[in-house]
Structure formats: structure tokens, C-alpha cells
Design a protein around this motif. Structure first.
Motif, short mmCIF file in Angstrom:
data_model
loop_
_atom_site.label_atom_id
_atom_site.label_comp_id
_atom_site.label_asym_id
_atom_site.label_seq_id
_atom_site.Cartn_x
_atom_site.Cartn_y
_atom_site.Cartn_z
N PRO A 62 38.15 51.25 48.24
CA PRO A 62 39.37 51.67 48.94
C PRO A 62 39.55 50.85 50.21
O PRO A 62 38.57 50.41 50.82
CB PRO A 62 39.11 53.15 49.26
N CYS A 63 40.80 50.62 50.56
CA CYS A 63 41.13 49.86 51.77
C CYS A 63 42.14 50.71 52.54
O CYS A 63 43.34 50.64 52.29
CB CYS A 63 41.71 48.50 51.39
N GLY A 64 41.64 51.57 53.41
CA GLY A 64 42.52 52.51 54.07
C GLY A 64 42.83 53.67 53.13
O GLY A 64 42.15 53.89 52.14
N ARG A 65 43.90 54.39 53.44
CA ARG A 65 44.24 55.58 52.65
C ARG A 65 45.16 55.28 51.48
O ARG A 65 45.24 56.08 50.55
CB ARG A 65 44.90 56.61 53.56
N VAL A 66 45.88 54.15 51.52
CA VAL A 66 46.89 53.93 50.48
C VAL A 66 46.67 52.68 49.64
O VAL A 66 47.44 52.43 48.72
CB VAL A 66 48.31 53.88 51.10
N GLN A 67 45.62 51.93 49.92
CA GLN A 67 45.41 50.71 49.16
C GLN A 67 43.97 50.61 48.68
O GLN A 67 43.07 51.22 49.24
CB GLN A 67 45.79 49.48 49.99
N ALA A 68 43.79 49.83 47.63
CA ALA A 68 42.46 49.55 47.09
C ALA A 68 42.37 48.05 46.83
O ALA A 68 43.38 47.40 46.55
CB ALA A 68 42.22 50.32 45.80
N VAL A 69 41.18 47.54 46.92
CA VAL A 69 40.93 46.12 46.67
C VAL A 69 40.10 45.99 45.41
O VAL A 69 39.14 46.74 45.21
CB VAL A 69 40.20 45.48 47.87
N VAL A 70 40.49 45.04 44.57
CA VAL A 70 39.71 44.70 43.38
C VAL A 70 39.33 43.23 43.54
O VAL A 70 40.19 42.38 43.77
CB VAL A 70 40.51 44.93 42.08
N GLU A 71 38.04 42.97 43.44
CA GLU A 71 37.51 41.62 43.62
C GLU A 71 36.98 41.14 42.28
O GLU A 71 36.19 41.83 41.64
CB GLU A 71 36.39 41.69 44.66
N PHE A 72 37.43 39.97 41.86
CA PHE A 72 37.07 39.40 40.57
C PHE A 72 36.22 38.15 40.79
O PHE A 72 36.65 37.23 41.48
CB PHE A 72 38.33 39.01 39.79
N HIS A 73 35.02 38.12 40.21
CA HIS A 73 34.10 36.99 40.36
C HIS A 73 34.02 36.23 39.04
O HIS A 73 33.80 36.84 37.99
CB HIS A 73 32.70 37.49 40.73
N SER A 74 34.19 34.91 39.11
CA SER A 74 34.06 34.06 37.92
C SER A 74 33.35 32.78 38.34
O SER A 74 33.21 32.51 39.55
CB SER A 74 35.44 33.74 37.33
N PRO A 75 32.94 31.95 37.39
CA PRO A 75 32.32 30.67 37.76
C PRO A 75 33.25 29.79 38.60
O PRO A 75 32.79 28.96 39.38
CB PRO A 75 32.03 30.01 36.41
N GLU A 76 34.56 29.98 38.48
CA GLU A 76 35.54 29.18 39.22
C GLU A 76 35.73 29.66 40.66
O GLU A 76 36.32 28.97 41.47
CB GLU A 76 36.89 29.16 38.52
N GLY A 77 35.29 30.87 40.96
CA GLY A 77 35.46 31.40 42.30
C GLY A 77 35.71 32.90 42.31
O GLY A 77 35.46 33.59 41.33
N VAL A 78 36.22 33.37 43.43
CA VAL A 78 36.46 34.79 43.64
C VAL A 78 37.94 35.01 43.94
O VAL A 78 38.52 34.27 44.73
CB VAL A 78 35.61 35.34 44.81
N ALA A 79 38.53 36.02 43.31
CA ALA A 79 39.91 36.41 43.62
C ALA A 79 39.86 37.83 44.17
O ALA A 79 39.19 38.70 43.62
CB ALA A 79 40.77 36.36 42.37
N VAL A 80 40.57 38.04 45.28
CA VAL A 80 40.63 39.35 45.92
C VAL A 80 42.08 39.81 45.87
O VAL A 80 42.98 39.12 46.35
CB VAL A 80 40.12 39.28 47.37
N VAL A 81 42.29 40.98 45.24
CA VAL A 81 43.64 41.47 44.99
C VAL A 81 43.75 42.91 45.49
O VAL A 81 42.88 43.73 45.22
CB VAL A 81 43.97 41.38 43.48
N GLN A 82 44.85 43.20 46.19
CA GLN A 82 45.07 44.54 46.75
C GLN A 82 46.16 45.26 45.98
O GLN A 82 47.20 44.68 45.66
CB GLN A 82 45.47 44.39 48.22
N PHE A 83 45.92 46.54 45.68
CA PHE A 83 46.84 47.38 44.93
C PHE A 83 47.15 48.64 45.73
O PHE A 83 46.32 49.08 46.53
CB PHE A 83 46.21 47.84 43.61
N ASP A 84 48.28 49.25 45.47
CA ASP A 84 48.54 50.60 45.98
C ASP A 84 47.68 51.56 45.19
O ASP A 84 47.68 51.53 43.94
CB ASP A 84 50.01 51.00 45.82
#
Length: 138
Positions: free
Chosen positions: A90-112
Motif C-alpha cells: 500500500p502507498c498511503g490510503r488510496v494507492q498501491a504499488v506493484v513492482e515487477f522484476h525481470s532480467p531487463e529491469g524493474v518496473a514500478v506501477v501505482q494503482f488506485d
């Protein structure tokens, strides 16, 4: 600005649920980029969920699909979880972060969080989710 429901409304059948949302890609750049994302669930794989990123974001020009446990997404809305390729918190009260790890790198994505909860709720009652999203209550 983070993930919000897009038009058209989410679709569902007795065996599948799909929710289209917008998500915010987190980078070092102070300007953020929102992207369309599909959240998918199939009754044939009741323990899994899928997050599908559009082909335009992939060097190969194909949809980028991540499949991981539905329980990981649920738990990550309450507290940080995950140790492998997918991590959620969770990122605060209204958002969540999903972090994706692959051999190419890391992607960090925020959702409601509301969009993710709505999607998860529909995965437990797919037949009931055929009603318009506006009629579904928390």
C-alpha cells in the motif's frame, strides 16, 4: 493521478473477469506517465490474476503479461508482500504499488486501491459481476 477505471466498463462472464484501469508508471522523472492496464482473472486458474500491459510499452511490440497469485495482490493492499518477481504494497490510503522484476529491469506501477479491490471482489463472484460496475458496492 493514478489508476482509475476507463471506459468501456469492465466485462465479465461466468468464467472470466476483466477490469481496465489506468496506472501510473513511477520513474525518477517528476512528470508521471499513465498507461492503460488490463486486470484479468479466469475461473480455470482460480488462484492466479494477470496484469497485462499494452504492446506499445514492450520492446518486442507484444502485450506484456504478468501472472501471479491472487492472494499476493490481496495481501499487498494491506501490507508489503512479495519476495520474487512481483511485490505489492500500500502507498498511503488510496494507492498501491506493484513492482515487477525481470532480467531487463524493474518496473514500478501505482494503482488506485479502489480499482484493485473492485477487481478482486469481482474475482470471487464472477457471475454477480456481470452487473455494471457502478452498482457494485464496497
Amino acid at each position: 493521478m493514478s489508476a482509475t477505471a476507463e471506459n468501456p466498463p469492465a466485462t465479465a462472464t461466468a468464467t472470466a473477469v476483466e477490469e481496465r484501469v489506468r496506472a501510473r508508471v513511477i520513474t525518477d522523472d517528476p512528470l508521471y506517465r499513465t498507461i492503460p492496464v488490463a486486470l484479468r482473472f479466469a475461473a480455470a486458474e482460480p488462484l492466479a490474476v494477470r496484469i497485462v500491459f499494452p504492446a506499445g510499452l514492450s520492446p518486442e511490440g507484444t502485450d506484456n503479461e504478468w501472472v501471479f497469485p491472487r492472494a499476493l495482490l490481496e495481501a499487498g493492499l494491506q501490507a508489503p508482500t512479495g519476495t520474487g518477481d512481483v511485490r505489492v504494497w500500500p502507498c498511503g490510503r488510496v494507492q498501491a504499488v506493484v513492482e515487477f522484476h525481470s532480467p531487463e529491469g524493474v518496473a514500478v506501477v501505482q494503482f488506485d486501491i479502489a480499482a484493485l479491490r473492485r477487481f478482486l471482489r469481482r474475482t470471487y463472484a464472477p457471475a454477480a459481476s456481470a452487473a455494471p460496475a457502478a452498482s457494485i458496492t464496497r
